[in-house]
Write an enzyme that holds these catalytic residues in place. Structure first.
Site, PDB file in Angstrom:
ATOM      1  N   ASP A  57       0.860  -1.187   0.000  1.00 33.53           N
ATOM      2  CA  ASP A  57       0.000   0.000   0.000  1.00 33.53           C
ATOM      3  C   ASP A  57       0.894   1.233   0.000  1.00 33.53           C
ATOM      4  O   ASP A  57       1.781   1.367   0.862  1.00 33.53           O
ATOM      5  CB  ASP A  57      -0.900   0.019   1.239  1.00 33.53           C
ATOM      6  CG  ASP A  57      -1.908  -1.129   1.243  1.00 33.53           C
ATOM      7  OD1 ASP A  57      -2.002  -1.843   0.230  1.00 33.53           O
ATOM      8  OD2 ASP A  57      -2.606  -1.306   2.260  1.00 33.53           O
ATOM      9  N   GLU A  70     -16.343  -5.143  -0.911  1.00 35.37           N
ATOM     10  CA  GLU A  70     -15.919  -5.016   0.483  1.00 35.37           C
ATOM     11  C   GLU A  70     -17.134  -5.117   1.400  1.00 35.37           C
ATOM     12  O   GLU A  70     -18.146  -4.454   1.174  1.00 35.37           O
ATOM     13  CB  GLU A  70     -15.161  -3.696   0.653  1.00 35.37           C
ATOM     14  CG  GLU A  70     -13.917  -3.709  -0.246  1.00 35.37           C
ATOM     15  CD  GLU A  70     -13.191  -2.399  -0.366  1.00 35.37           C
ATOM     16  OE1 GLU A  70     -13.847  -1.339  -0.241  1.00 35.37           O
ATOM     17  OE2 GLU A  70     -11.973  -2.422  -0.597  1.00 35.37           O
TER      18      GLU A  70
END
Length: 235
Positions: free
Chosen positions: A8, A129
């Site tokens: 990330d 998600e």
């Protein structure tokens, strides 16, 4: 099953966040390219890169992503702030293998269809998600009154890959909720890449057992709870 280490990127650095909160970092490393090379040297066959600045709308890290592509010899999937065809094309042109899209694609199926028409279903991943078995969007800030499976079924004929994240466990390093994942895996023909809370070799073994296609692992590798080499040796 693919073991896919997560990188990330925020402000040109490799970070790990708790529950996706940019103000709650548990790790920050200066050189994402070196992190990528280290993962590949340890046996990773695929990398998962998220441009957090792109996702947050505060800029992008395309230069870093390009350097990662140039410096490793494995395919890379990239997500974060891909809200139009132009951005997706830019990434594919850089050499990215798959683009990951979430909110924009869930709210606008036509956008997803355009991406698949342009690049083919092998190059596009839909991020679904889940929080309390409802799909969340916009950085987990808004909830849709649909379950992950309902969304997946809507797109099943269009896609090949789903990135399924269980937000309830993501970043907490407390393990996974196998029943939630199994429900998704066993009720769709799509390849499920799972992310969220994987924190032990046992988690990985269980995911493999239920038929998950790939597993994204972040914090557990960075904190040394899982050895990447050991995890890959199981597969």
């Amino acid at each position: 099953m693919l073991i896919i280490p997560a990188i990330d990127i925020k402000d040109k650095k490799c970070v790990q966040l708790v529950q996706g909160n940019p103000n709650n970092k548990i790790l920050e490393l200066d050189n994402p390219v070196e992190v990528a090379k280290k993962f590949v040297n340890e046996g990773a066959k695929y990398l998962h890169v998220i441009d957090l600045d792109g996702a947050l709308g505060t800029g992008d890290n395309l230069d870093i992503i390009e350097e990662i592509v140039k410096n490793v010899n494995v395919p890379i999937e990239v997500g974060g702030g891909i809200r139009d065809l132009e951005k997706a094309k830019k990434l594919i042109d850089l050499g990215v293998d798959r683009v990951i899209v979430g909110t924009k694609a869930i709210l606008n199926k036509k956008f997803l269809e355009e991406l698949v028409d342009e690049f083919g279903k092998d190059r596009v991943v839909l991020a679904v998600e889940s929080k309390n078995n409802k799909v969340v969007i916009k950085g987990w800030k808004e909830k849709i009154d649909k379950s992950p499976l309902e969304i997946i079924k809507e797109y099943e004929d269009l896609l090949k890959y789903i990135l399924f994240t269980n937000v309830d466990t993501e970043g907490l390093m407390r393990g996974i909720n196998l029943d939630v994942i199994k429900d998704v895996v066993t009720n769709t023909k799509l390849n499920i890449i799972y992310s969220g809370g994987v924190s032990s070799i046992e988690d990985i073994k269980n995911l493999k057992r239920i038929g998950v296609y790939g597993v994204v692992i972040g914090s557990a590798i960075y904190k040394g709870k899982i050895s990447l080499k050991e995890a890959i040796s199981l597969i």
